[in-house]
Write a protein that holds these residues in place. Structure first.
Motif, PDB file in Angstrom:
ATOM      1  N   GLU A  73       3.113  -9.599 -34.538  1.00  0.00           N
ATOM      2  CA  GLU A  73       1.922  -9.017 -33.921  1.00  0.00           C
ATOM      3  C   GLU A  73       2.121  -7.513 -33.773  1.00  0.00           C
ATOM      4  OE1 GLU A  73      -0.874 -10.419 -33.108  1.00  0.00           O
ATOM      5  OE2 GLU A  73      -0.484 -12.573 -32.976  1.00  0.00           O
ATOM      6  N   THR A  74       1.052  -6.761 -33.951  1.00  0.00           N
ATOM      7  CA  THR A  74       1.103  -5.320 -33.772  1.00  0.00           C
ATOM      8  C   THR A  74       0.342  -4.946 -32.511  1.00  0.00           C
ATOM      9  OG1 THR A  74       1.233  -4.933 -36.160  1.00  0.00           O
ATOM     10  CG2 THR A  74       0.568  -3.074 -34.785  1.00  0.00           C
ATOM     11  N   TYR A  75       1.030  -4.253 -31.597  1.00  0.00           N
ATOM     12  CA  TYR A  75       0.446  -3.841 -30.331  1.00  0.00           C
ATOM     13  C   TYR A  75       0.297  -2.322 -30.297  1.00  0.00           C
ATOM     14  CZ  TYR A  75       1.847  -8.571 -28.979  1.00  0.00           C
ATOM     15  OH  TYR A  75       2.011  -9.923 -28.927  1.00  0.00           O
ATOM     16  N   ASP A  76      -0.620  -1.853 -29.465  1.00  0.00           N
ATOM     17  CA  ASP A  76      -0.893  -0.421 -29.391  1.00  0.00           C
ATOM     18  C   ASP A  76       0.149   0.353 -28.608  1.00  0.00           C
ATOM     19  OD1 ASP A  76      -3.121  -0.854 -30.887  1.00  0.00           O
ATOM     20  OD2 ASP A  76      -4.582  -0.290 -29.348  1.00  0.00           O
ATOM     21  N   ALA A  77       1.007  -0.337 -27.886  1.00  0.00           N
ATOM     22  CA  ALA A  77       2.053   0.321 -27.107  1.00  0.00           C
ATOM     23  C   ALA A  77       3.223  -0.648 -26.929  1.00  0.00           C
ATOM     24  CB  ALA A  77       1.512   0.769 -25.743  1.00  0.00           C
ATOM     25  N   PRO A  78       4.410  -0.127 -26.617  1.00  0.00           N
ATOM     26  CA  PRO A  78       5.611  -0.975 -26.540  1.00  0.00           C
ATOM     27  C   PRO A  78       5.848  -1.598 -25.176  1.00  0.00           C
ATOM     28  CG  PRO A  78       6.244   1.300 -26.288  1.00  0.00           C
ATOM     29  CD  PRO A  78       4.753   1.314 -26.507  1.00  0.00           C
ATOM     30  N   PHE A  79       4.778  -1.907 -24.469  1.00  0.00           N
ATOM     31  CA  PHE A  79       4.935  -2.575 -23.177  1.00  0.00           C
ATOM     32  C   PHE A  79       3.890  -3.671 -23.027  1.00  0.00           C
ATOM     33  CE2 PHE A  79       2.189   1.118 -22.352  1.00  0.00           C
ATOM     34  CZ  PHE A  79       1.117   0.560 -21.681  1.00  0.00           C
ATOM     35  N   GLY A  80       4.270  -4.685 -22.244  1.00  0.00           N
ATOM     36  CA  GLY A  80       3.374  -5.806 -22.009  1.00  0.00           C
ATOM     37  C   GLY A  80       3.363  -6.189 -20.548  1.00  0.00           C
ATOM     38  N   VAL A  81       2.520  -7.171 -20.226  1.00  0.00           N
ATOM     39  CA  VAL A  81       2.376  -7.653 -18.856  1.00  0.00           C
ATOM     40  C   VAL A  81       3.351  -8.801 -18.642  1.00  0.00           C
ATOM     41  CG1 VAL A  81       0.810  -8.612 -17.136  1.00  0.00           C
ATOM     42  CG2 VAL A  81      -0.048  -6.989 -18.851  1.00  0.00           C
TER      43      VAL A  81
END
Length: 387
Positions: A73-81
């Motif tokens: 998966e590609t995310y817009d930033a390197p942090f998650g909830v």
């Protein structure tokens, strides 16, 4: 996408003050506190903030890109909830608000077994792009039901929780008589009366419940606090046999959360796990353990090529995120920080918090001349790490 950034709250410190003023004290203390004397809660952040970065000012630089790939998966930033239990107690509908904000910002979201939103609701909000954190049930039948529900809702990354083998000693929760619903002591009633926005929100949303577990809890069960429920329903300690059984059943990505030493990391590799999250449960379980950042210096060199190494705990700013990435983390997770945003600003508090963190991280990357998050490791000043 419409911006929801509120310049009145440009830091987590501002969000914290606002949230504290709107929440009953028992709800705020559940969110913000740790165990015993909260030594490790403070150490998580203080150790991260000892990390120093080296800027490069005289090199060519075409800009910073926060885009991060993780498990396909590609995310817009390197942090998650990070997974958080009892979110609806802290602020009504907060789990759903954060899931929607994560979708809108193309960020990762993890649901806890003991959250106040169901697997199915979060699966629908995120279109199946969420992770599920499993508190291991005492009975295999219940375990399999939860895994099947997560898979059917679209979840493809399962997080096994390892760092809660026993219920922690949390003085503030004990004093508050935390329960679902909260115990109606005179002090709690006064606190709720002094928090009208929270109280009205709870009336509209209905009393917070363990929605994923709701059908499995006997009706009329009186729970003094989360720990009593956990002790009766879940087996606590994660073992090799339990990991092996889940690895055989779960066909998606499998991650263990709470690993802080090489011996446990070896077991994760042995059983074909895809990643580990270095975590101490936000300083809520072991008050005399290491901070989250310190184990990274042993785990990354030895296991970084074998599985994804992620980190959770102690981060409250984009600079904190940058420090963890510089120390070798492939990805970062935050629980309290997004929750403080929702508790402070309501429905769009998650949006504000994510925009704020992205702005902060972008500034750090541009300041040091780092083009990609994976290259932040090149900016680490090794002498600064708190080993």
């Amino acid at each position: 996408m419409q911006t929801h950034f509120n310049s009145e709250y440009p830091s987590v410190e501002h969000l914290r003050a606002k949230a504290k003023s709107r929440m009953p004290a028992f709800a705020y203390e559940y969110l913000a506190s740790g165990c015993f004397t909260e030594v490790n809660l403070a150490r998580n952040t203080s150790d991260i903030r000892q990390v120093q970065l080296q800027p490069w000012y005289l090199r060519d630089f075409d800009g910073a890109d926060q885009t991060t790939e993780l498990f396909g998966e590609t995310y817009d930033a390197p942090f998650g909830v990070a997974p958080v239990g009892l979110q609806g107690l802290m602020w009504p509908n907060s789990c759903q608000y954060l899931a929607q904000a994560a979708v809108d910002h193309n960020l990762q979201f993890t649901l806890s077994t003991v959250s106040t939103a169901s697997i199915e609701d979060i699966g629908q909000i995120t279109n199946g792009r969420f992770w599920f954190q499993l508190y291991h049930p005492a009975e295999e039948e219940l375990r399999d039901k939860l895994l099947d529900r997560a898979w059917e809702a679209g979840c493809r990354t399962l997080v096994m929780l390892a760092d809660t083998p026993t219920f922690a000693y949390r003085p503030k929760e004990i004093r508050n008589g935390l329960s679902i619903p909260p115990r109606m002591t005179l002090r709690n009633i006064c606190q709720m009366m002094m928090s009208p926005a929270w109280a009205m929100g709870q009336l509209a949303a209905g009393k917070p419940e363990f929605q994923t577990m709701k059908n499995y809890i006997p009706k009329g069960l009186n729970m003094k606090h989360l720990g009593l429920f956990m002790n009766k329903t879940f087996s606590g300690r994660l073992t090799e046999n339990k990991i092996a059984a889940i690895r055989e059943k779960w066909k998606g990505n499998l991650v263990v959360k709470g690993v802080v030493n090489p011996a446990d990391a070896e077991i994760a590799v042995k059983h074909g796990l895809d990643g580990l999250i270095v975590s101490n449960h936000g300083g809520r379980q072991l008050d005399r353990g290491q901070s989250t950042i310190v184990p990274m210096y042993k785990l990354v060199p030895e296991f970084g090529g074998k599985l994804k190494i992620m980190i959770d705990g102690g981060m409250y700013s984009g600079a904190d995120i940058a420090s963890c990435l510089a120390c070798g983390a492939d990805f970062t997770f935050m629980g309290r920080t997004p929750m403080l945003g929702v508790c402070a600003l309501g429905k769009y508090g998650g949006h504000h918090t994510f925009e704020m963190l992205k702005k902060q991280l972008q500034q750090v990357m541009e300041q040091v001349g780092c083009s990609k998050v994976s290259k932040l490791r090149e900016h680490l000043i090794a002498e600064s790490v708190p080993v």
